[in-house]
Design a protein around this motif. Structure first.
Motif, PDB file in Angstrom:
ATOM      1  N   ALA A 133       0.542  -0.996   0.297  1.00 14.17           N
ATOM      2  CA  ALA A 133      -0.203   0.055  -0.363  1.00 14.17           C
ATOM      3  C   ALA A 133       0.690   1.458   0.175  1.00 14.17           C
ATOM      4  O   ALA A 133       0.217   2.463   0.287  1.00 14.17           O
ATOM      5  CB  ALA A 133      -1.221  -0.178   1.723  1.00 14.17           C
ATOM      6  N   GLY A 134       1.567   0.854   0.176  1.00  8.77           N
ATOM      7  CA  GLY A 134       2.902   2.750   0.179  1.00  8.77           C
ATOM      8  C   GLY A 134       3.275   2.632   0.921  1.00  8.77           C
ATOM      9  O   GLY A 134       3.512   4.060   1.583  1.00  8.77           O
ATOM     10  N   THR A 135       3.258   2.152   2.466  1.00  8.08           N
ATOM     11  CA  THR A 135       2.383   2.926   4.054  1.00  8.08           C
ATOM     12  C   THR A 135       4.029   3.752   4.023  1.00  8.08           C
ATOM     13  O   THR A 135       3.498   4.683   5.256  1.00  8.08           O
ATOM     14  CB  THR A 135       2.920   1.584   4.849  1.00  8.08           C
ATOM     15  OG1 THR A 135       1.776   0.790   4.536  1.00  8.08           O
ATOM     16  CG2 THR A 135       2.808   2.437   6.378  1.00  8.08           C
ATOM     17  N   CYS A 136       5.097   3.088   3.924  1.00  2.61           N
ATOM     18  CA  CYS A 136       6.611   3.540   3.657  1.00  2.61           C
ATOM     19  C   CYS A 136       6.823   4.788   3.016  1.00  2.61           C
ATOM     20  O   CYS A 136       8.610   4.929   3.027  1.00  2.61           O
ATOM     21  CB  CYS A 136       6.860   2.484   4.834  1.00  2.61           C
ATOM     22  SG  CYS A 136       7.462   2.197   6.122  1.00  2.61           S
ATOM     23  N   ALA A 137       6.635   4.958   1.847  1.00  3.45           N
ATOM     24  CA  ALA A 137       6.771   6.032   0.736  1.00  3.45           C
ATOM     25  C   ALA A 137       7.647   7.315   1.155  1.00  3.45           C
ATOM     26  O   ALA A 137       8.175   6.932   0.235  1.00  3.45           O
ATOM     27  CB  ALA A 137       5.840   5.858  -0.946  1.00  3.45           C
ATOM     28  N   TYR A 138       6.776   8.083   2.007  1.00  2.00           N
ATOM     29  CA  TYR A 138       7.431   8.985   2.022  1.00  2.00           C
ATOM     30  C   TYR A 138       7.690   9.478   3.129  1.00  2.00           C
ATOM     31  O   TYR A 138       7.249  10.430   3.669  1.00  2.00           O
ATOM     32  CB  TYR A 138       6.296   9.794   1.450  1.00  2.00           C
ATOM     33  CG  TYR A 138       4.929   9.601   0.486  1.00  2.00           C
ATOM     34  CD1 TYR A 138       5.970   9.984  -1.246  1.00  2.00           C
ATOM     35  CD2 TYR A 138       4.031   9.356  -0.555  1.00  2.00           C
ATOM     36  CE1 TYR A 138       6.067   9.792  -2.623  1.00  2.00           C
ATOM     37  CE2 TYR A 138       4.327   8.552  -1.394  1.00  2.00           C
ATOM     38  CZ  TYR A 138       4.816   8.488  -2.984  1.00  2.00           C
ATOM     39  OH  TYR A 138       4.341   8.258  -3.842  1.00  2.00           O
ATOM     40  N   LEU A 139       8.376   8.603   3.689  1.00  2.00           N
ATOM     41  CA  LEU A 139       8.245   8.672   5.110  1.00  2.00           C
ATOM     42  C   LEU A 139       9.501   9.650   5.099  1.00  2.00           C
ATOM     43  O   LEU A 139      10.242   9.764   3.806  1.00  2.00           O
ATOM     44  CB  LEU A 139       8.968   7.588   5.958  1.00  2.00           C
ATOM     45  CG  LEU A 139       8.396   6.559   5.862  1.00  2.00           C
ATOM     46  CD1 LEU A 139       8.989   5.540   6.585  1.00  2.00           C
ATOM     47  CD2 LEU A 139       7.243   7.072   7.258  1.00  2.00           C
ATOM     48  N   SER A 140      10.259  11.182   5.748  1.00  2.43           N
ATOM     49  CA  SER A 140      10.581  11.858   5.862  1.00  2.43           C
ATOM     50  C   SER A 140      11.812  11.512   7.108  1.00  2.43           C
ATOM     51  O   SER A 140      11.411  10.506   7.061  1.00  2.43           O
ATOM     52  CB  SER A 140      10.502  13.146   6.895  1.00  2.43           C
ATOM     53  OG  SER A 140      10.358  12.922   8.292  1.00  2.43           O
ATOM     54  N   GLN A 141      12.857  11.909   6.318  1.00  3.02           N
ATOM     55  CA  GLN A 141      14.756  11.878   6.027  1.00  3.02           C
ATOM     56  C   GLN A 141      14.373  11.749   8.552  1.00  3.02           C
ATOM     57  O   GLN A 141      15.034  10.877   8.686  1.00  3.02           O
ATOM     58  CB  GLN A 141      15.349  12.855   6.106  1.00  3.02           C
ATOM     59  CG  GLN A 141      15.493  12.603   4.817  1.00  3.02           C
ATOM     60  CD  GLN A 141      15.957  11.695   4.514  1.00  3.02           C
ATOM     61  OE1 GLN A 141      17.176  10.694   5.186  1.00  3.02           O
ATOM     62  NE2 GLN A 141      15.437  10.583   3.222  1.00  3.02           N
ATOM     63  N   ALA A 142      13.503  12.659   9.199  1.00  2.76           N
ATOM     64  CA  ALA A 142      13.399  12.561  10.338  1.00  2.76           C
ATOM     65  C   ALA A 142      13.033  11.027  11.146  1.00  2.76           C
ATOM     66  O   ALA A 142      13.625  10.565  11.553  1.00  2.76           O
ATOM     67  CB  ALA A 142      13.357  13.778  10.794  1.00  2.76           C
ATOM     68  N   GLU A 143      11.514  11.202  10.438  1.00  3.52           N
ATOM     69  CA  GLU A 143      10.961  10.248  10.572  1.00  3.52           C
ATOM     70  C   GLU A 143      11.941   8.069  10.281  1.00  3.52           C
ATOM     71  O   GLU A 143      11.882   7.250  11.061  1.00  3.52           O
ATOM     72  CB  GLU A 143      10.242   9.468   9.864  1.00  3.52           C
ATOM     73  CG  GLU A 143       8.846  10.277  10.114  1.00  3.52           C
ATOM     74  CD  GLU A 143       7.699  10.700   9.161  1.00  3.52           C
ATOM     75  OE1 GLU A 143       6.252  10.439   9.704  1.00  3.52           O
ATOM     76  OE2 GLU A 143       7.932  10.592   8.289  1.00  3.52           O
ATOM     77  N   ILE A 144      12.179   8.300   9.428  1.00  8.47           N
ATOM     78  CA  ILE A 144      13.925   7.389   9.021  1.00  8.47           C
ATOM     79  C   ILE A 144      14.486   7.140   9.892  1.00  8.47           C
ATOM     80  O   ILE A 144      14.753   5.795  10.603  1.00  8.47           O
ATOM     81  CB  ILE A 144      14.174   7.263   7.471  1.00  8.47           C
ATOM     82  CG1 ILE A 144      13.189   7.577   6.630  1.00  8.47           C
ATOM     83  CG2 ILE A 144      15.331   6.321   7.467  1.00  8.47           C
ATOM     84  CD1 ILE A 144      13.286   7.511   5.142  1.00  8.47           C
ATOM     85  N   ALA A 145      15.581   8.743  10.965  1.00  3.29           N
ATOM     86  CA  ALA A 145      16.556   8.280  11.063  1.00  3.29           C
ATOM     87  C   ALA A 145      16.002   7.636  12.729  1.00  3.29           C
ATOM     88  O   ALA A 145      16.413   6.969  13.616  1.00  3.29           O
ATOM     89  CB  ALA A 145      17.222   9.870  11.695  1.00  3.29           C
ATOM     90  N   ALA A 146      14.528   7.945  13.169  1.00  5.29           N
ATOM     91  CA  ALA A 146      14.084   7.588  14.145  1.00  5.29           C
ATOM     92  C   ALA A 146      13.804   6.473  14.251  1.00  5.29           C
ATOM     93  O   ALA A 146      13.572   5.473  16.055  1.00  5.29           O
ATOM     94  CB  ALA A 146      13.156   8.460  14.844  1.00  5.29           C
ATOM     95  N   LYS A 147      13.096   5.827  13.150  1.00  2.16           N
ATOM     96  CA  LYS A 147      13.069   4.241  13.357  1.00  2.16           C
ATOM     97  C   LYS A 147      14.713   3.536  13.406  1.00  2.16           C
ATOM     98  O   LYS A 147      14.428   2.501  14.109  1.00  2.16           O
ATOM     99  CB  LYS A 147      12.538   3.599  11.226  1.00  2.16           C
ATOM    100  CG  LYS A 147      10.526   4.093  12.159  1.00  2.16           C
ATOM    101  CD  LYS A 147      10.448   4.105  10.565  1.00  2.16           C
ATOM    102  CE  LYS A 147       8.812   4.348  11.304  1.00  2.16           C
ATOM    103  NZ  LYS A 147       7.903   3.573  11.751  1.00  2.16           N
TER     104      LYS A 147
END
Length: 470
Positions: A133-147
Motif C-alpha cells: 500500500a506504500g505505507t513507508c513510501a513517503y517517510l521523512s528523513q527524520a522519521e527514517i532516522a528515528a526508526k
C-alpha cells in the motif's frame, strides 16, 4: 575475442536436488545456445544463505554433466563475468543499490511481516489484488532516522512509477502488457541485507551479457519488475521466454506426489541420460522427427516457435519409451558402463558382445540385464508360474525328443525346431513355448536363436533333462 551473439543461462538456487522441471529449463536454455553457436552460462543463485548448501551445488553440476549439458561459462570453467556465485557478488549489488538511492527510486520500508500479512488479508477481503500500500513510501528523513535509532531493520523497496504500461514481447507467449498501477512497490533487499531474487537475478543477467532467458511461466509476473529496475539503471534487458510448467496426471504442477523425480534418483534408478534428454526436449516442445535424436540433433531442430503455451503433461510411459529408444541406440561400450560390474562379472568376457546383442531389445533397465545374465550363465534357474504351467503341459516325451534333436543339430536353433516339430508333430506355441520355458524359466524374452548359443549345448541339455519325469 568477439562476444557470442547469443547467451543463455541456467541459474538454479542450491536449496535442493534438481528435478525434471529444473532440468528441462536447463535443457531448453542449452539447446537454444547450442543451436545458435552461442554461450550457455551457469550461475549459482545462493543468496538464501539458510537454505543453500554446498552439497547441492556439487550435485547439480554432477547432474548437468550427466545430462551432457555442459556450460561454457560459470563455475568450474570460469569466464570474464564472475564471480558466478551470487553470495560472492554483494559489493556489486551494493553499487547498484546506491545508484537507485541516488535517483530516489527506492526507499526503506519498516513494515513488519505481520503488518504486511494483515494488509494483504484486508485487501483480499475487499476484493482487491494484494499489493503493497506504500505505507513507508513517503517517510521523512527524520522519521527514517528515528526508526533506525530504535534498532528497526528496514527492507529496501523499489518505487514503482504510476500510470505506466510495461510492455515486452515474450519469446513464447507473445506480446505482454502490465499496468504499473497493478504492481505494488516491491522489496529488492531484505531486512537482513541480502538481495531479493528480483534484484540480483536481473542485475546479473545484464552484467553477464545474457541475451535470452528461458524460464518457467511462474516467473512471468517477475519480468515487468525486472524490466523497470534495469530501465532505471540503464542496463541491457534480455529477451524473456516463459515456458509452460510441467504438470502431473492430476493437472497440478509436477511434484514428488504426482511423479516427479530428481535427476539423481533417475540416474541411480537406471535411467539413461540420453533417454531423459530426448523426453524432456519434447515436453512442451514439438519435433517433426519422432525418432531418437542426439543432443546435437535436438539442438539443430530446436525452435522457439515450437514451444507450447499450454502446460506440458508428464507421462512416465513416454519417458520409458525414450529410455528404450536410448538403449537401442547406445553403443555396446556405453551399455556395459550403464549395466555395471555386477552384470559383467556374470558374463564370460568372450560372450559379452553376443550377450548385449541378444538382450538389447528386451532391456529397459540395468536390473533386467542382470536378470538375463543369471538365466543364461547360472546353473540355478527359477521358473515363473507361467513357465511351470507350460512345462507340465508339454510332458516328458516332448523333452526327450528335444534332447535327441538338440544333439543331432548341434544347437542350430532353426534346424533344431524343424526336427523337433517333425519328431513330435507339435507346432506353434506348443512347440516354441516349452523350449523357452525349459531353457530360461520364462515364457517371454529375447529371441531363442540368440539365447541358445549363450546358454551352451551342455547347459541346455541339462535343463531339458530336468523336465523328463521318472
Amino acid at each position: 575475442m568477439n562476444t557470442p551473439t547469443i547467451k543463455t543461462r541456467f541459474a538454479p538456487s542450491p536449496t535442493g536436488l534438481i528435478h525434471l522441471g529444473n532440468a528441462r529449463t536447463a535443457l531448453f536454455n542449452a539447446l537454444y545456445a547450442y543451436r545458435h553457436q552461442g554461450t550457455l552460462l551457469l550461475r549459482i543463485e545462493d543468496t538464501d544463505l539458510e537454505r543453500s548448501q554446498t552439497e547441492y551445488v556439487q550435485q547439480l553440476m554432477t547432474d548437468l554433466h550427466w545430462l551432457d549439458l555442459n556450460w561454457h561459462e560459470g563455475p568450474q570453467v570460469g569466464g570474464d563475468n564472475g564471480p558466478y556465485y551470487q553470495s560472492e557478488r554483494n559489493e556489486i549489488y551494493a553499487h547498484y543499490y546506491a545508484l537507485l538511492e541516488q535517483q530516489d527510486a527506492v526507499y526503506p520500508c519498516f513494515c513488519t511481516p505481520s503488518e504486511l500479512a494483515l494488509a494483504r488479508k484486508l485487501q483480499r477481503t475487499a476484493g482487491q489484488a494484494p499489493r503493497y500500500a506504500g505505507t513507508c513510501a513517503y517517510l521523512s528523513q527524520a522519521e527514517i532516522a528515528a526508526k533506525l535509532e530504535q534498532g528497526l531493520k528496514p527492507t529496501l523497496r523499489f518505487r514503482v512509477p504510476r500510470g505506466q504500461k510495461i510492455e515486452f514481447l515474450d519469446l513464447v507467449k507473445g506480446q505482454q502488457q502490465f499496468a504499473t498501477d497493478d504492481i505494488g512497490d516491491f522489496i529488492i533487499r531484505r531486512a537482513d541485507g541480502t538481495p531479493a531474487f528480483f534484484f540480483c537475478n536481473a542485475i546479473d543477467d545484464a552484467l553477464m551479457g545474457v541475451t535470452h532467458v528461458f524460464r518457467g511461466d511462474d516467473h512471468l509476473t517477475n519480468t515487468p519488475r525486472q524490466i523497470m529496475m534495469l530501465q532505471a539503471l540503464g542496463l541491457t534487458i534480455p529477451q524473456y521466454g516463459h515456458i509452460a510448467l510441467i504438470v502431473g496426471d492430476d493437472g497440478t504442477p509436477l511434484s514428488k506426489r504426482n511423479g516427479s523425480q530428481s535427476i539423481q534418483e533417475l540416474r541411480e534408478n537406471g535411467w539413461l541420460a540420453e533417454g531423459v534428454v530426448n523426453y524432456l526436449a519434447r515436453l512442451g516442445h514439438t519435433y517433426s522427427e519422432e525418432s531418437y535424436l542426439s543432443l546435437t540433433e535436438l539442438a539443430n531442430h530446436f525452435a522457439v516457435e515450437r514451444l507450447g503455451r499450454a502446460p506440458a503433461h508428464f507421462d512416465e510411459q513416454q519417458l520409458r519409451h525414450w529410455q528404450q529408444m536410448a538403449v537401442l541406440q547406445a553403443s555396446a561400450t556405453r551399455l556395459w558402463d550403464w549395466i555395471g560390474q555386477t552384470v559383467a562379472a556374470q558374463v564370460p568376457h568372450d560372450l559379452q558382445t553376443q550377450f548385449i546383442a541378444a538382450i538389447r531389445s528386451n532391456m529397459t533397465y540395468p536390473h533386467e540385464a542382470l536378470h538375463w545374465a543369471k538365466i543364461l550363465f547360472s546353473d540355478e534357474l527359477i521358473f515363473s508360474p507361467e513357465a511351470q504351467t507350460v512345462l507340465a503341459k508339454a510332458g516328458s516325451d516332448f523333452f526327450h525328443q528335444a534332447i535327441v534333436t538338440l544333439a543331432t543339430t548341434q544347437g542350430n536353433y532353426p534346424e533344431w525346431v524343424k526336427q523337433l516339430k517333425q519328431a513330435t508333430g507339435t507346432q506353434g506355441k506348443n512347440l516354441f513355448m516349452p523350449l523357452r520355458a525349459a531353457l530360461t524359466g520364462e515364457v517371454h524374452g529375447p529371441e531363442m536363436a540368440n539365447l541358445l548359443p549363450l546358454i551352451g549345448l551342455e547347459r541346455a541339455r541339462r535343463r531339458l533333462q530336468a523336465n523328463i519325469m521318472g
